[in-house]
Write a protein that holds these residues in place. Structure first.
Motif, PDB file in Angstrom:
ATOM      1  N   UNK A   1      45.425  38.010  45.563  1.00 14.43           N
ATOM      2  CA  UNK A   1      44.274  37.769  44.697  1.00 14.43           C
ATOM      3  C   UNK A   1      42.987  37.509  45.472  1.00 14.43           C
ATOM      4  N   UNK A   2      43.092  37.094  46.715  1.00 14.48           N
ATOM      5  CA  UNK A   2      41.896  36.788  47.505  1.00 14.48           C
ATOM      6  C   UNK A   2      41.575  37.892  48.500  1.00 14.48           C
ATOM      7  N   UNK A   3      42.155  39.056  48.314  1.00 14.57           N
ATOM      8  CA  UNK A   3      42.001  40.140  49.279  1.00 14.57           C
ATOM      9  C   UNK A   3      41.028  41.195  48.777  1.00 14.57           C
ATOM     10  N   UNK A   4      40.031  41.511  49.589  1.00 13.03           N
ATOM     11  CA  UNK A   4      39.141  42.660  49.376  1.00 13.03           C
ATOM     12  C   UNK A   4      38.381  42.638  48.060  1.00 13.03           C
ATOM     13  N   UNK A   5      37.900  41.453  47.624  1.00 14.99           N
ATOM     14  CA  UNK A   5      37.035  41.418  46.454  1.00 14.99           C
ATOM     15  C   UNK A   5      35.637  41.881  46.838  1.00 14.99           C
ATOM     16  N   UNK A   6      35.045  42.683  45.999  1.00 12.08           N
ATOM     17  CA  UNK A   6      33.682  43.149  46.240  1.00 12.08           C
ATOM     18  C   UNK A   6      32.858  42.900  44.990  1.00 12.08           C
ATOM     19  N   UNK A   7      31.558  42.935  45.126  1.00  9.29           N
ATOM     20  CA  UNK A   7      30.672  42.626  43.998  1.00  9.29           C
ATOM     21  C   UNK A   7      30.464  43.873  43.143  1.00  9.29           C
ATOM     22  N   UNK A   8      31.511  44.302  42.468  1.00 13.06           N
ATOM     23  CA  UNK A   8      31.444  45.422  41.535  1.00 13.06           C
ATOM     24  C   UNK A   8      32.251  45.039  40.306  1.00 13.06           C
ATOM     25  N   UNK A   9      32.452  45.992  39.428  1.00  7.32           N
ATOM     26  CA  UNK A   9      33.224  45.719  38.215  1.00  7.32           C
ATOM     27  C   UNK A   9      34.657  45.336  38.522  1.00  7.32           C
ATOM     28  N   UNK A  10      35.142  45.636  39.721  1.00 12.47           N
ATOM     29  CA  UNK A  10      36.512  45.279  40.071  1.00 12.47           C
ATOM     30  C   UNK A  10      36.594  43.904  40.704  1.00 12.47           C
ATOM     31  N   UNK A  11      35.455  43.249  40.902  1.00 13.31           N
ATOM     32  CA  UNK A  11      35.491  41.941  41.546  1.00 13.31           C
ATOM     33  C   UNK A  11      34.696  40.922  40.776  1.00 13.31           C
ATOM     34  N   UNK A  12      33.705  40.309  41.407  1.00 17.67           N
ATOM     35  CA  UNK A  12      32.937  39.240  40.771  1.00 17.67           C
ATOM     36  C   UNK A  12      31.544  39.700  40.359  1.00 17.67           C
ATOM     37  N   UNK A  13      31.390  40.962  40.045  1.00 13.18           N
ATOM     38  CA  UNK A  13      30.070  41.489  39.747  1.00 13.18           C
ATOM     39  C   UNK A  13      29.750  41.499  38.271  1.00 13.18           C
ATOM     40  N   UNK A  14      29.686  42.693  37.685  1.00 15.44           N
ATOM     41  CA  UNK A  14      29.172  42.841  36.330  1.00 15.44           C
ATOM     42  C   UNK A  14      30.019  42.112  35.291  1.00 15.44           C
ATOM     43  N   UNK A  15      31.332  41.962  35.552  1.00 16.14           N
ATOM     44  CA  UNK A  15      32.190  41.263  34.605  1.00 16.14           C
ATOM     45  C   UNK A  15      32.411  39.809  34.998  1.00 16.14           C
ATOM     46  N   UNK A  16      31.490  39.247  35.727  1.00 19.75           N
ATOM     47  CA  UNK A  16      31.625  37.848  36.157  1.00 19.75           C
ATOM     48  C   UNK A  16      31.458  36.918  34.967  1.00 19.75           C
ATOM     49  N   UNK A  17      31.812  35.642  35.193  1.00 21.58           N
ATOM     50  CA  UNK A  17      31.743  34.636  34.133  1.00 21.58           C
ATOM     51  C   UNK A  17      30.442  33.855  34.232  1.00 21.58           C
ATOM     52  N   UNK A  18      29.692  33.804  33.149  1.00 25.72           N
ATOM     53  CA  UNK A  18      28.477  33.010  33.091  1.00 25.72           C
ATOM     54  C   UNK A  18      28.831  31.553  32.849  1.00 25.72           C
ATOM     55  N   UNK A  19      28.039  30.633  33.400  1.00 27.88           N
ATOM     56  CA  UNK A  19      28.353  29.211  33.286  1.00 27.88           C
ATOM     57  C   UNK A  19      28.285  28.687  31.853  1.00 27.88           C
ATOM     58  N   UNK A  20      27.599  29.406  30.986  1.00 24.81           N
ATOM     59  CA  UNK A  20      27.532  28.942  29.593  1.00 24.81           C
ATOM     60  C   UNK A  20      28.545  29.661  28.702  1.00 24.81           C
ATOM     61  N   UNK A  21      29.587  30.234  29.310  1.00 19.77           N
ATOM     62  CA  UNK A  21      30.521  31.088  28.576  1.00 19.77           C
ATOM     63  C   UNK A  21      31.210  30.376  27.409  1.00 19.77           C
ATOM     64  N   UNK A  22      31.558  29.085  27.575  1.00 19.01           N
ATOM     65  CA  UNK A  22      32.308  28.379  26.538  1.00 19.01           C
ATOM     66  C   UNK A  22      31.463  28.070  25.302  1.00 19.01           C
ATOM     67  N   UNK A  23      30.138  28.123  25.444  1.00 20.59           N
ATOM     68  CA  UNK A  23      29.263  27.796  24.308  1.00 20.59           C
ATOM     69  C   UNK A  23      28.359  28.973  23.938  1.00 20.59           C
ATOM     70  N   UNK A  24      28.644  30.159  24.491  1.00 24.10           N
ATOM     71  CA  UNK A  24      27.783  31.318  24.274  1.00 24.10           C
ATOM     72  C   UNK A  24      28.520  32.402  23.477  1.00 24.10           C
ATOM     73  N   UNK A  25      28.231  32.555  22.183  1.00 22.85           N
ATOM     74  CA  UNK A  25      28.936  33.539  21.361  1.00 22.85           C
ATOM     75  C   UNK A  25      28.336  34.935  21.433  1.00 22.85           C
ATOM     76  N   UNK A  26      27.295  35.121  22.253  1.00 27.57           N
ATOM     77  CA  UNK A  26      26.528  36.385  22.382  1.00 27.57           C
ATOM     78  C   UNK A  26      26.262  37.045  21.020  1.00 27.57           C
ATOM     79  N   UNK A  27      25.843  36.228  20.074  1.00 29.69           N
ATOM     80  CA  UNK A  27      25.436  36.756  18.773  1.00 29.69           C
ATOM     81  C   UNK A  27      26.527  36.828  17.728  1.00 29.69           C
ATOM     82  N   UNK A  28      27.770  36.489  18.072  1.00 27.73           N
ATOM     83  CA  UNK A  28      28.863  36.571  17.108  1.00 27.73           C
ATOM     84  C   UNK A  28      28.907  35.358  16.177  1.00 27.73           C
TER      85      UNK A  28
END
Length: 228
Positions: A163-190
């Motif tokens: 799990x800690x091998x070869x992560x890169x800042x893309x959709x396969x790692x911690x990039x576009x699909x990363x977690x925002x710090x307000x995720x638990x209280x952010x319904x993004x309009x839902x």
């Protein structure tokens, strides 16, 4: 999403398998069977009559989120809901609490082989058991020991499984699909009451939003214990 569990089994059986084999049909059969088995076992913890246990297990096995996941082939690994159901059963079972923690950590091991999605959920049940025992026994050493054991066990397994091998800042790692710090209280309009808090393009925080009802419930629990 790769499924290490299937990969390991097929690698072991590869000398006996044809070059072209349809694996996910077997996977869906497996998760449906485990969904039925885990649901039945959980309901047995509440001492229901036999017929109600069977009917309840069938009903839970056919609930819409599971069927939706089964039809969404791009996230088919997330059909392993039996991991969560077994965790619920372990929490309510009469098994000694230290064995509950061991069994839940074993479920985390299988979760890491299937999808990390299930790990925080199962770890939540571990945390509830440890906190509950601490409130009863007031044993800080036990509290720290079991938390450290569970965290180190998870991190060690993640390291072994890569799990800690070869992560890169893309959709396969911690990039576009990363977690925002307000995720638990952010319904993004839902949410009907809450709007869309700040996120970057591509973050899907609404899937982690715990809901206004849950937020209010947690606040009420906090103030209830605070002023008892």
């Amino acid at each position: 999403d790769a499924n290490l569990f299937i990969s390991i089994i097929t690698k072991i059986l590869s000398p006996f398998l044809p070059n072209n084999i349809q694996l996910y049909g077997f996977w869906l059969f497996f998760v449906f069977f485990m969904q039925l088995l885990s649901s039945y076992w959980v309901l047995k913890q509440f001492n229901l009559m036999g017929i109600y246990t069977v009917l309840g297990a069938i009903l839970i096995s056919l609930y819409p989120p599971f069927l939706f996941r089964a039809s969404a082939l791009d996230h088919i690994n997330l059909t392993a809901h039996f991991l969560i159901i077994f965790s619920i059963g372990l929490y309510f079972s009469k098994i000694e609490y230290k064995y509950k923690i061991i069994f839940l950590n074993l479920l985390i091991f299988f979760s890491l082989l299937i999808h990390f999605y299930f790990v925080p959920i199962i770890f939540g049940f571990i945390s509830l058991i440890i906190i509950e025992r601490y409130l009863i026994e007031k044993n800080k050493k036990m509290f720290i020991k079991y938390f450290l054991f569970s965290i180190l066990f998870i991190l060690l397994l993640m390291f072994i499984l890569g799990y800690f091998d070869s992560f890169v800042s893309t959709a396969t790692g911690f990039g576009i699909y990363s977690m925002n710090l307000n995720s638990l209280i952010n319904p993004i309009g839902f949410s009907y009451f809450l709007g869309n808090l700040s996120i970057i393009d591509g973050q899907y925080e609404g899937f982690q939003y715990i809901g206004l009802g849950s937020i209010l419930l947690l606040l009420s629990i906090f103030f209830t214990f605070r002023y008892l």
